[in-house]
Every structure is written in C-alpha cells, then in structure tokens.
Design a protein around this motif. Structure first.
Motif, PDB file in Angstrom:
ATOM      1  N   TRP A 261      -3.979  36.342 -42.081  1.00  0.00           N
ATOM      2  CA  TRP A 261      -4.041  34.883 -42.197  1.00  0.00           C
ATOM      3  C   TRP A 261      -2.640  34.284 -42.108  1.00  0.00           C
ATOM      4  O   TRP A 261      -2.430  33.274 -41.406  1.00  0.00           O
ATOM      5  N   LEU A 262      -1.668  34.895 -42.778  1.00  0.00           N
ATOM      6  CA  LEU A 262      -0.286  34.394 -42.716  1.00  0.00           C
ATOM      7  C   LEU A 262       0.284  34.543 -41.311  1.00  0.00           C
ATOM      8  O   LEU A 262       1.100  33.718 -40.875  1.00  0.00           O
ATOM      9  N   GLY A 263      -0.157  35.585 -40.606  1.00  0.00           N
ATOM     10  CA  GLY A 263       0.270  35.741 -39.219  1.00  0.00           C
ATOM     11  C   GLY A 263      -0.228  34.614 -38.340  1.00  0.00           C
ATOM     12  O   GLY A 263       0.512  34.071 -37.503  1.00  0.00           O
ATOM     13  N   HIS A 264      -1.477  34.208 -38.532  1.00  0.00           N
ATOM     14  CA  HIS A 264      -1.999  33.066 -37.775  1.00  0.00           C
ATOM     15  C   HIS A 264      -1.275  31.779 -38.188  1.00  0.00           C
ATOM     16  O   HIS A 264      -1.016  30.908 -37.339  1.00  0.00           O
ATOM     17  N   ARG A 265      -0.953  31.646 -39.462  1.00  0.00           N
ATOM     18  CA  ARG A 265      -0.243  30.451 -39.928  1.00  0.00           C
ATOM     19  C   ARG A 265       1.133  30.350 -39.267  1.00  0.00           C
ATOM     20  O   ARG A 265       1.604  29.256 -38.972  1.00  0.00           O
ATOM     21  N   HIS A 266       1.795  31.486 -39.023  1.00  0.00           N
ATOM     22  CA  HIS A 266       3.069  31.475 -38.288  1.00  0.00           C
ATOM     23  C   HIS A 266       2.900  30.740 -36.958  1.00  0.00           C
ATOM     24  O   HIS A 266       3.743  29.920 -36.573  1.00  0.00           O
ATOM     25  N   ASN A 267       1.821  31.008 -36.273  1.00  0.00           N
ATOM     26  CA  ASN A 267       1.598  30.369 -34.977  1.00  0.00           C
ATOM     27  C   ASN A 267       1.308  28.882 -35.135  1.00  0.00           C
ATOM     28  O   ASN A 267       1.701  28.063 -34.295  1.00  0.00           O
ATOM     29  N   ASP A 268       0.628  28.505 -36.192  1.00  0.00           N
ATOM     30  CA  ASP A 268       0.343  27.090 -36.438  1.00  0.00           C
ATOM     31  C   ASP A 268       1.628  26.302 -36.679  1.00  0.00           C
ATOM     32  O   ASP A 268       1.738  25.140 -36.275  1.00  0.00           O
ATOM     33  N   ILE A 269       2.593  26.922 -37.339  1.00  0.00           N
ATOM     34  CA  ILE A 269       3.870  26.254 -37.626  1.00  0.00           C
ATOM     35  C   ILE A 269       4.617  25.955 -36.338  1.00  0.00           C
ATOM     36  O   ILE A 269       5.254  24.906 -36.191  1.00  0.00           O
ATOM     37  N   GLY A 270       4.557  26.872 -35.389  1.00  0.00           N
ATOM     38  CA  GLY A 270       5.217  26.653 -34.110  1.00  0.00           C
ATOM     39  C   GLY A 270       6.706  26.898 -34.126  1.00  0.00           C
ATOM     40  O   GLY A 270       7.437  26.423 -33.244  1.00  0.00           O
ATOM     41  N   LEU A 271       7.204  27.628 -35.108  1.00  0.00           N
ATOM     42  CA  LEU A 271       8.626  27.964 -35.157  1.00  0.00           C
ATOM     43  C   LEU A 271       8.796  29.352 -34.568  1.00  0.00           C
ATOM     44  O   LEU A 271       8.505  30.357 -35.199  1.00  0.00           O
ATOM     45  N   GLY A 272       9.255  29.402 -33.334  1.00  0.00           N
ATOM     46  CA  GLY A 272       9.374  30.674 -32.639  1.00  0.00           C
ATOM     47  C   GLY A 272       8.145  30.967 -31.795  1.00  0.00           C
ATOM     48  O   GLY A 272       7.116  30.298 -31.902  1.00  0.00           O
ATOM     49  N   PRO A 273       8.239  31.985 -30.949  1.00  0.00           N
ATOM     50  CA  PRO A 273       7.117  32.350 -30.088  1.00  0.00           C
ATOM     51  C   PRO A 273       5.883  32.730 -30.903  1.00  0.00           C
ATOM     52  O   PRO A 273       5.983  33.223 -32.022  1.00  0.00           O
ATOM     53  N   ALA A 274       4.719  32.477 -30.326  1.00  0.00           N
ATOM     54  CA  ALA A 274       3.469  32.872 -30.976  1.00  0.00           C
ATOM     55  C   ALA A 274       3.368  34.397 -31.009  1.00  0.00           C
ATOM     56  O   ALA A 274       3.847  35.093 -30.106  1.00  0.00           O
ATOM     57  N   VAL A 275       2.748  34.889 -32.064  1.00  0.00           N
ATOM     58  CA  VAL A 275       2.551  36.324 -32.241  1.00  0.00           C
ATOM     59  C   VAL A 275       1.086  36.550 -32.607  1.00  0.00           C
ATOM     60  O   VAL A 275       0.555  35.866 -33.481  1.00  0.00           O
ATOM     61  N   THR A 276       0.458  37.480 -31.944  1.00  0.00           N
ATOM     62  CA  THR A 276      -0.918  37.826 -32.300  1.00  0.00           C
ATOM     63  C   THR A 276      -0.897  38.838 -33.427  1.00  0.00           C
ATOM     64  O   THR A 276      -0.350  39.938 -33.270  1.00  0.00           O
ATOM     65  N   PRO A 277      -1.453  38.499 -34.593  1.00  0.00           N
ATOM     66  CA  PRO A 277      -1.452  39.476 -35.685  1.00  0.00           C
ATOM     67  C   PRO A 277      -2.346  40.657 -35.343  1.00  0.00           C
ATOM     68  O   PRO A 277      -3.458  40.483 -34.845  1.00  0.00           O
ATOM     69  N   ARG A 278      -1.845  41.835 -35.591  1.00  0.00           N
ATOM     70  CA  ARG A 278      -2.631  43.039 -35.358  1.00  0.00           C
ATOM     71  C   ARG A 278      -2.271  44.071 -36.414  1.00  0.00           C
ATOM     72  O   ARG A 278      -1.174  44.070 -36.955  1.00  0.00           O
ATOM     73  N   ARG A 279      -3.219  44.918 -36.697  1.00  0.00           N
ATOM     74  CA  ARG A 279      -3.000  45.980 -37.664  1.00  0.00           C
ATOM     75  C   ARG A 279      -3.197  47.320 -36.968  1.00  0.00           C
ATOM     76  O   ARG A 279      -4.033  47.461 -36.069  1.00  0.00           O
ATOM     77  N   GLY A 280      -2.361  48.276 -37.388  1.00  0.00           N
ATOM     78  CA  GLY A 280      -2.450  49.584 -36.763  1.00  0.00           C
ATOM     79  C   GLY A 280      -1.584  50.583 -37.480  1.00  0.00           C
ATOM     80  O   GLY A 280      -1.006  50.292 -38.537  1.00  0.00           O
TER      81      GLY A 280
END
Length: 356
Positions: A261-280
C-alpha cells in the motif's frame, strides 16, 4: 472540587481573550505553542494532574517586555473558569502563572535551537527533532498583529523537497534492511527476534506514512494517536494490527499488505518515477545469493527518490535518515541536551564532503 475537563487549547484561547488580552495594550502575538499534550490536541482529563492549566505565550517587542510582564503579573485573576491561574511550574519549582511574555526572536531560538528566518540548510533540517518542529507548527495562534509568527510557522511547516525525498528513501532503506532480518529469524525459529522485528517494521511503515503525508510525528506517547489522524490509518491499521498480533506467514502477509500500500502511495505522491510494488525473494547482493524470503522491492523506491535529488552531497549521503530516524528523539534529547545541535554539526560535516 472536581474540575470539568476542557481541552487545553480551548481553555487557553478563552483565557487569553478574557483575562490576558485586556492587560496587553501594545501590538503583540498570542498563542499556545511549545510543549504539552494540549498543544498537540491530545490532552484528556488525566493531563490535568501536572503542568496543565490556563496558559499562553505573548510575544511583544523588546521595549515592551518588562511593562507587559508587570501588567500580567499584577492583573491576572486568581481563578479562570474554576482553574487556578497560578500553579506549580516544573522549571522554577514554584507556583507561578503560565503566561510567558517574551520576544518572538528569543522564543523561536529557544524552541527550535535556531532562527529559521536567517536560513536553514539541509543539516539544520536533518538535525531538528520533529517534536521541536511540532512545538512551533502545532498548537493555536490567537492573535498575530505583525504576521511574523504566522510567517515563520508556515516556513517550517514541512521539509524542503530534497530533504523530504532523502528522508523517505532512508525509510525505504531501513525497511529494506529489516524485512530479511525478520525472515531469517523465522527461518531459525527465533520467535522473540521475529516479533521484535515485526514491531520494528510496523513502526518504520508508520513513519513512512507520516512522511508521505507530510506530517511531523510526535514523541512516542502520542505517535499512535497522531497516526490515527492520517489518511493512511484507515487502510493500514487492520493489517498493522494483524501483523502485531500474529507470527510467521500471517504476519508476513499483513506486513506485505502494508508495504505494498505504501508503495502505491509513493506513486500517488508523484515525487520521482513511478514504481510498481512487487514482492519476491531477497537478493543479498553478494555472490549472487538469493534467499527465499518474501520482501518488497525497497531498492527501487530508494532509486526513484534519489533521482529527484539534485544536491550532489545530499544525493550521495548514506541513507541513515534524519535525527528521528537515526536515533530515539525522546524528551532527554529533544528538550534537555545539545545532541540535536551536535548531530546537526555531524550532518553538516558529512554534507561538506565531496560527493561520491
């Protein structure tokens, strides 16, 4: 007599308007800022047992300080709305009224340890405990004739963009370091170690939520209460609660939900390139070692946020975070020592080194 609880900010505003303002016949600012649960809006009836009652700060020009202090000393009623206006002061060890009359210049330096009007570099921001910044930006202003108090409060409302980005990438770094440690504890059946690191991850995630919403976090007593006021609290609290109440795969899944959820929030903020959150699996980064631990791609968020920083020294600084991320900024550090100034000097020295 049992006194009915009144929120301290409301009591202070009424106290100023009815009892203090008539005694101040010069241009001034009036407020309730600084320390105290009531400044943060978290006081309850329990708060009334110490260092609580009618109080305010009055800022006047230097030539008026002595005269206004005298008028306040002589003119305050003994009671206001049933509350004594003179009560025990921890600083002096005596009973006194708590209307602080001083200049704004003296107060702001005493509160922050610096005067933001002369300029703040990155080191100043990184060495300032967030609670000190809340001592200025929280609370309530009742009057501000010159507007200076309001201007300064606005100027320290939040970090400069590059400092903000660096603090968020430091949060992702701390998260990225902690997740595999917790997984290793699970693997070795170290349940106590696992639970400690689960709690640490929850705390780090909550800190990142504060940063993402551009909100300073307070000292530990009110950290959870302040988190509950964030937009993130609704979506994250169920998973945080599950993580803290569980072990093993259940807690791992809940932590994953929070960090995703925090990874998606990073993209909502728009500070820096978007990142797709993934786990592995966890890439150790040494000898091509990959461990079967379910972790988030924290390094991608670090890189994305670092890309927004143009200052080469800050960009290359090791991501230890600001003072509240680097150490425990409790009352001893925030109020009673010069450690913030010492750490500011260390940040400044580190930032003066050639980039890279």
């Amino acid at each position: 007599m049992v006194r009915r609880f009144v929120p301290g900010l409301d009591l202070a505003e009424a106290f100023y308007a009815k009892a203090v303002a008539p005694l101040v016949d010069v241009p001034h600012a009036a407020c309730l800022l600084g320390e105290g649960s009531e400044v943060l809006g978290f006081d309850t009836a329990r708060s009334m047992d110490h260092e609580w009652g009618p109080r305010a700060q009055i800022f006047v020009s230097e030539q008026h300080v002595d005269a206004v202090r005298a008028r306040v000393d002589d003119g305050l009623p003994s009671l206001f709305h049933g509350f004594a206006t003179r009560w025990f002061a921890l600083a002096s060890g005596t009973e006194a009224h708590h209307v602080e009359v001083t200049t704004f210049d003296d107060w702001i330096v005493a509160t922050l340890g610096l005067d933001p009007r002369v300029g703040m570099d990155h080191a100043d921001w990184l060495g300032l405990p967030q609670q000190r910044l809340l001592n200025v930006t929280a609370g309530r202003v009742f009057r501000d004739d010159t507007g200076e108090l309001s201007r300064v409060r606005k100027s320290v409302r939040w970090y400069p963009a590059e400092v903000w980005a660096w603090m968020m990438l430091s949060s992702w770094h701390l998260i990225g370091n902690t997740e595999p440690l917790r997984a290793r504890c699970i693997e070795t059946e170290d349940t106590l170690g696992e639970r400690l690191l689960t709690a640490r991850l929850c705390r780090l995630a909550m800190e990142l939520a504060f940063l993402q919403e551009r909100r300073y976090w307070p000292y530990d007593k009110w950290f959870g209460a302040a988190f509950n006021q964030l937009d993130a609290a609704g979506p994250l609290t169920p998973s945080l609660t599950t993580a803290l109440a569980s072990d093993g795969a259940v807690a791992t899944r809940a932590i994953g939900e929070v960090l995703t959820w925090l990874g998606h929030r990073h993209n909502d903020i728009g500070l820096g390139p978007a990142v797709t959150p993934r786990r592995g699996p966890f890439d150790v980064g040494i000898n091509d070692a990959v461990r079967p631990y379910d972790v988030i791609n924290a390094a991608d968020y670090i890189d994305a946020l670092r890309a927004t920083i143009t200052d080469p020294q800050l960009r290359s600084l090791v991501q230890v975070g600001g003072i509240d991320q680097l150490t425990h900024a409790d009352d001893a550090i925030v109020t009673h020592t010069d450690w913030p100034a010492r750490l500011t000097a260390q940040y400044r020295e580190a930032l003066a080194k050639p980039a890279g």
